[in-house]
Scaffold this motif. Structure first.
Motif, PDB file in Angstrom:
ATOM      1  N   UNK A   1       0.809  -1.218   0.000  1.00 51.64           N
ATOM      2  CA  UNK A   1       0.000   0.000   0.000  1.00 51.64           C
ATOM      3  C   UNK A   1       0.846   1.273   0.000  1.00 51.64           C
ATOM      4  N   UNK A   2       0.435   2.221  -0.856  1.00 49.90           N
ATOM      5  CA  UNK A   2       1.156   3.475  -0.985  1.00 49.90           C
ATOM      6  C   UNK A   2       2.228   3.451  -2.061  1.00 49.90           C
ATOM      7  N   UNK A   3       2.469   2.255  -2.683  1.00 51.97           N
ATOM      8  CA  UNK A   3       3.487   2.097  -3.734  1.00 51.97           C
ATOM      9  C   UNK A   3       2.814   1.685  -5.043  1.00 51.97           C
ATOM     10  N   UNK A   4       3.527   1.872  -6.183  1.00 49.44           N
ATOM     11  CA  UNK A   4       3.007   1.317  -7.443  1.00 49.44           C
ATOM     12  C   UNK A   4       3.032  -0.203  -7.371  1.00 49.44           C
TER      13      UNK A   4
ATOM     14  N   UNK B   1      -1.009   4.204 -11.000  1.00 47.67           N
ATOM     15  CA  UNK B   1      -1.905   4.225  -9.834  1.00 47.67           C
ATOM     16  C   UNK B   1      -1.232   3.513  -8.669  1.00 47.67           C
ATOM     17  N   UNK B   2      -1.345   4.087  -7.478  1.00 50.38           N
ATOM     18  CA  UNK B   2      -0.728   3.477  -6.302  1.00 50.38           C
ATOM     19  C   UNK B   2      -1.678   2.473  -5.655  1.00 50.38           C
ATOM     20  N   UNK B   3      -1.085   1.487  -5.019  1.00 53.46           N
ATOM     21  CA  UNK B   3      -1.874   0.524  -4.258  1.00 53.46           C
ATOM     22  C   UNK B   3      -2.491   1.203  -3.043  1.00 53.46           C
ATOM     23  N   UNK B   4      -3.748   0.844  -2.768  1.00 56.56           N
ATOM     24  CA  UNK B   4      -4.416   1.358  -1.585  1.00 56.56           C
ATOM     25  C   UNK B   4      -4.596   0.270  -0.551  1.00 56.56           C
ATOM     26  N   UNK B   5      -5.201   0.649   0.599  1.00 55.56           N
ATOM     27  CA  UNK B   5      -5.483  -0.320   1.669  1.00 55.56           C
ATOM     28  C   UNK B   5      -6.909  -0.835   1.483  1.00 55.56           C
TER      29      UNK B   5
ATOM     30  N   UNK C   1      -5.384  -2.710 -13.277  1.00 52.50           N
ATOM     31  CA  UNK C   1      -4.664  -3.977 -13.363  1.00 52.50           C
ATOM     32  C   UNK C   1      -4.672  -4.500 -14.797  1.00 52.50           C
ATOM     33  N   UNK C   2      -5.810  -4.363 -15.475  1.00 53.85           N
ATOM     34  CA  UNK C   2      -5.884  -4.790 -16.879  1.00 53.85           C
ATOM     35  C   UNK C   2      -4.964  -3.955 -17.766  1.00 53.85           C
TER      36      UNK C   2
END
Length: 828
Positions: free
Chosen positions: A437-440, A454-458, A501-502
């Motif tokens: 989370x918070x990173x690509x 887009x960054x990963x979220x929680x 993701x796609x």
């Protein structure tokens, strides 16, 4: 080393491609790889071949369909060609070619050096006939493939696998020919086209003299052979039924011959063998149908056999009745009239109007008649009385009818390969997903990776898990990829939009596509061919000229002793007489420095090193080594003088250096493929004590597993039941221009056909001496004591300065019964 690939033990189907249409046909029919040539340095110069400019497009086409491309550089390379050969190697590497198929040992060393990312395959032209021979080549450089000689049986091929386990530790995967034309001579050992017409088979210019008619002359009398005139023309190879056994023997590549054949041939044969290999790998029953066999016969056939793979049967392989394409038998003419025939003893082969046929009357094949069937009425085959061109008065009951073409089948196969849309073979993707989370999020396959914007979220409810990742990342549709595995290395409970993701998946596919269309970068190798050349040290005062004499009988050994020859080579059919020859020489020779050397057989097959032990027990001073296996066997024998013979095909200084250093040789013999200019170039590029040159000989043209004695002078099929007519008769073959050529058998029952006209290099002697060359050889064939003495003394007088070249030529012409030529040394 070659580019890394996924481990793959699945056997490969390798198809020929003489042009673009053949390449497309091979891909459509299921080939795993194709082999093709460029305009230079390939053994099929008569094929259309591809150009340097074709390479990028061709390799892109092949790789997009999951097919590999191999370039044949399977000819000898002369000294003056090393620079251009190096340039071609570098272009091949830049184009992303998967492998090189190479004959010349020096070129193979150069390829391994300047094109290390390209696989190296030893051509069948390298004459690898035994595990020991392969072991010697492996000691020179690593290879990714060895194409074995076509004369090996399945049981002998199995010995390579056994040898790799037991003692030799062989590492090179094996390839064998499974279909197509067979050369009667061992590949890399045929000097017929060179000897008769200065068109070397080792240079891609074979004139196919084996397909010509010959007369058999036995003890001076011409034997009536009836319709058996094609004494050296083998039937074709078709080993589809033997594929399961070859797979079990450890063969990794199955090769189809035919770079001079049509795309219809390539398509038909490839799809039959695709079926056979797939069935063998899945332990299914033999899938080859009568329809498949019919296709193989119709697309090209001189008659189909299992060649040598099923073991020795000389008459089965070479029956001598024809040398051209035949196709299947239709039947025997029962009745005939002006414009029609009926058949009996029919074979069930389909017949239709428009089919091509040939009438076999047992006559000269250049005079036989053929035509197309005009129409069929009942049991009558009707031919147009005018346009067929047939002289119906020559057609008789009892003649055999062969079917030579099937337009309907040809059209069907043409439509098949032209309209086929071969599925792109999917490349397996082994994906790794990483991030927190918070990173690509990072998506990686091998060395290729992409990162999201887009960054990963929680995740509050459903974190991104392996199941969801697999479902989205496996949606590869009609791309050339498929998901093989996924390693989820995400940390924490991550949330990520499925649309992003796609997009990440599409970005990776685009990146992978760009690496497919562009060949992987070829490393910049600063080393050149010049760095592989030997250091040249020419003696300011060359050694005085010396003459060695090769003898094939005890009578000739006595003549050499009486002439005071200081270096004698024995090349006997029966090596059990070697010990007697050594004893005689040491007892009778009055020259203190005289040495006697014993020649190995030209070919050694698995299990035949016993011949080498027999030579050792005769305790000679030296050895004349004629094959790769003997180089391996004797490599540590520093107590013996070792001379590499002509059959090692040394044509450039890099090859010479490899053999001198790795086989610990004292001398080498100049290849018989070189003309005088090429010989001088070779000698200028090496220390002047390295080489010996054969100044007089009857050129050994065909060297073959096929035994003419067994086939046409006995009722047997092998040495076990032939009665050994080779020991009781003097046999010559008379060619189409009336020249007689002597036929002899060796200890392994292999036959050599020697040119009836002696070749002399006397006119070039002064030029050769000017290079510092001091070792010259005379090879006797069937001379009696007086003939041997005359020949030896003529050359002794030349070397001592007591006569000149013109005098020698006059003398040799006088006592050579069948004439003399300057042959292959003359520059064309």
């Amino acid at each position: 080393m070659p580019r890394a690939t996924e481990p793959n033990s699945t056997p490969e189907l390798l198809s020929p491609a003489g042009n673009w249409d053949c390449a497309r046909a091979a891909v459509a029919a299921g080939a795993d790889a194709i082999f093709f040539g460029l305009p230079r340095f390939n053994a099929r110069l008569r094929a259309d071949n591809f150009t340097d400019d074709d390479l990028p497009e061709l390799m892109d086409f092949l790789h997009r369909h999951g097919v590999k491309g191999f370039v044949t550089m399977n000819t000898l390379i002369f000294t003056g060609e090393l620079e251009s050969a190096e340039k071609q190697l570098r272009k091949i590497a830049e184009a992303g070619v998967d492998a090189l198929i190479i004959q010349d040992l020096g070129l193979a060393k150069l390829a391994r050096t300047v094109a290390p990312n390209v696989e190296l395959h030893a051509s069948t032209q390298m004459t690898i006939t035994s595990p020991e021979g392969l072991a010697f080549v492996e000691s020179l450089f690593p290879m990714e493939r060895a194409v074995l000689a076509r004369e090996l049986s399945l049981k002998e091929i199995e010995r390579f696998h056994a040898a790799s386990i037991e003692s030799l530790n062989l590492k090179t995967p094996l390839e064998v020919f499974v279909h197509g034309a067979l050369c009667v001579a061992y590949s890399g050992q045929c000097l017929t086209s060179e000897s008769l017409g200065q068109r070397s088979a080792n240079r891609g210019e074979c004139a196919q003299a084996c397909r010509m008619p010959y007369e058999l002359v036995v003890d001076g009398e011409t034997r009536d052979m009836g319709e058996h005139r094609y004494l050296l023309s083998p039937q074709d190879l078709a080993a589809a039924d033997l594929i399961p056994g070859l797979v079990k023997a450890g063969v990794k590549s199955f090769k189809i011959e035919g770079r001079l054949k049509s795309p219809e041939y390539v398509a038909a044969v490839t799809r039959v063998y695709r079926k056979a290999i797939d069935a063998a790998l899945s332990d299914q029953p033999n899938p080859i149908t009568p329809s498949d066999r019919y296709e193989l016969e119709m697309t090209f056939s001189r008659g189909l056999t299992t060649g040598w793979l099923a073991g020795t049967n000389h008459p089965y392989l070479t029956h001598g009745r024809f040398g051209k394409k035949r196709g299947p038998v239709l039947g025997e003419i029962e009745a005939c009239g002006h414009g029609w025939i009926t058949l009996k003893n029919t074979t069930g082969v389909p017949i239709a109007a428009g089919d091509g046929v040939v009438f076999d009357a047992g006559e000269n094949r250049d005079l036989e008649q053929g035509a197309r069937i005009w129409k069929i009425e009942g049991d009558r085959l009707i031919f147009h009385r005018t346009y067929s061109g047939i002289n119906f008065s020559r057609i008789q009951p009892g003649h055999t009818l062969y079917k030579t073409s099937d337009p309907k089948l040809e059209s069907e196969i043409r439509r098949f390969w032209q309209n086929a849309k071969p599925a792109q073979r999917k490349t397996p993707l082994h994906l790794t997903v990483s991030g927190s989370p918070g990173e690509p999020i990072t998506l990686r396959h091998g060395s290729h990776s992409v990162r999201s914007e887009t960054l990963l979220g929680i995740a509050e409810k459903r974190p991104l898990d392996t199941e969801v990742l697999t479902a989205q990342l496996s949606r590869l549709g009609d791309t050339p990829y498929e998901l093989a595995s996924l390693d989820n290395q995400l940390h924490g409970d991550c949330h990520f939009p499925l649309s992003a993701l796609n997009q990440l998946r599409r970005d990776l596919v685009e990146k992978l596509d760009s690496t497919v269309t562009e060949a992987p970068p070829s490393p910049q190798i600063a080393t050149t061919f010049r760095d592989l050349l030997p250091s040249i040290i020419h003696d300011e005062t060359p050694a005085p000229p010396s003459l060695s004499v090769l003898c094939r009988s005890m009578v000739q050994v006595n003549a050499a002793i009486d002439s005071g020859v200081t270096s004698v080579y024995c090349d006997f059919e029966d090596p059990r007489r070697y010990k007697e020859a050594v004893s005689l020489f040491r007892e009778q020779s009055t020259t203190p420095e005289a040495k006697i050397h014993l020649a190995t057989p030209r070919i050694l097959k698995p299990g035949e090193t016993g011949y080498l032990k027999l030579i050792e027990r005769a305790e000679p001073d030296g050895l004349l080594l004629r094959n790769l296996a003997s180089l391996h066997y004797y490599k540590d024998r520093s107590d013996l003088i070792k001379i590499g013979d002509f059959s090692l095909n040394v044509a450039n200084p890099i090859t010479a250096k490899l053999l001198m250093e790795n086989a610990s040789l004292d001398h080498l013999t100049v290849s018989y493929d070189l003309n005088i200019g090429q010989v001088l170039d070779l000698l200028d590029g090496v220390p002047n004590h390295w080489f010996e040159l054969t100044l007089h000989q009857h050129m050994p043209m065909f060297h073959m597993e096929h035994c003419v004695f067994c086939t046409f002078l006995s009722s047997g099929t092998t040495y076990k039941d032939c009665g050994r007519p080779c020991e009781n008769h003097v046999v010559h073959l008379r060619d189409r221009v009336g020249q007689l050529h002597r036929l002899q058998a060796d200890v392994g029952c292999r036959n050599t056909l020697f040119n009836g006209r002696a070749q002399t290099g006397a006119r070039f002697y002064d030029e050769l001496r000017s290079t510092g060359l001091s070792r010259f050889r005379v090879e006797l064939l069937d001379e009696d004591d007086l003939g041997s003495l005359r020949t030896i003394q003529a050359y002794q007088n030349l070397l001592s300065g007591r006569s000149d070249a013109e005098t020698l030529l006059d003398n040799v012409r006088a006592f050579e019964k069948l004439g003399v030529t300057e042959g292959t040394l003359v520059e064309s």
